[in-house]
Write an enzyme that holds these catalytic residues in place. Structure first.
Site: not given
Length: 264
Positions: A19-20, A154
């Protein structure tokens, strides 16, 4: 809608892959100067070269630093002190019985997923406030509001990121600095492929494994598929733009309809 980020500088943490990397590419394509970040300098340089091939006219730089540590956050700040768009993307995830997660692992998850964002916001927001323009984004998750039984640690860190987005937005109230969280859904990255195979087994081909994962572990998804990284990046690029000037303190959903609510 034409988004023009020319003249803006963006730092995307954890942007060597997944995603980054997609966010970094989207911002570069929109004209922003983009700083690519990761812990390993070789991987950062490789990601920078890949991005330059994808966006030949882009202004791309390497910022190797482990932003999950106080020292690393300062290193990143020293390398690129003038940032208009801060995308707090770096994060870790994994599946584990919540009763088997010890204090050290809890701390590690908070250091990477939460405190990296706190430190960088504290470093970069003052300049944004002084120039009266800025964008700060936190990559949260649908897991922040629909805590998965298989990764409570998470999900808890992603819930904290929603609080950061709302809280820091209040600090920027009355200015042209906006702060938002992005609720990303299950996204098709290399790391998620491994996560899916760990949960459903490695005997089936990928398309069957993906379908089995969505059916068993994310049955509430309206998309009924994994999201592609570029789909998350599209929202981040929009929120980074002048067009999103009235959106702040929000939790913006790009999660495929997993969250069963009609109010964000």
């Amino acid at each position: 809608m034409r988004i023009d980020l020319a003249g803006r500088t963006a730092l995307v943490t954890g942007s060597t892959q997944g995603i980054g990397a997609a966010i970094a590419a989207g911002l570069a394509e929109a004209g922003a100067a983009v700083a690519v970040n990761g812990r390993d300098s070789d991987r950062v340089e490789q990601a920078v070269e890949e991005l330059r091939r994808k966006v030949p006219d882009g202004d791309v730089s390497a910022v190797p630093a482990d932003v999950a540590t106080e020292e690393g956050a300062l290193q990143a700040f020293e390398q690129v002190p003038d940032v208009d768009i801060l995308v707090n993307n770096v994060g870790i995830f994994g599946s584990k019985d919540v009763l088997e997660i010890d204090d050290a692992e809890w701390r590690h998850y908070f250091d990477v997923n939460v405190f990296s964002a706190v430190r960088l916001t504290r470093l970069y927001m003052p300049r944004m406030l002084k120039q009266n323009w800025g964008r700060i984004l936190y990559l949260s998750s649908e897991s922040s509001v629909a805590i998965p039984a298989e990764m409570v640690h998470y999900g808890t860190t992603k819930t904290a990121m929603l609080a950061l987005g709302r809280g820091f937005a209040k600090r920027a109230a009355g200015t042209r600095v906006t702060v938002n969280s992005v609720l990303a859904g299950p996204t098709h990255t290399e790391g998620v492929e491994e996560f899916v195979y760990d949960l459903v087994g490695r005997d089936a081909p990928w398309h069957e494994a993906e379908a089995a994962f969505m059916r068993k572990f994310r049955p509430q998804s309206l998309l009924q598929r994994l999201i592609e990284p570029a789909e998350i990046a599209n929202m981040v690029v929009y929120l980074s733009s002048d067009q999103a000037s009235a959106t702040t303190g929000g939790a913006i959903r790009v999660e495929g309809g997993i969250v069963d609510a009609i109010v964000p």
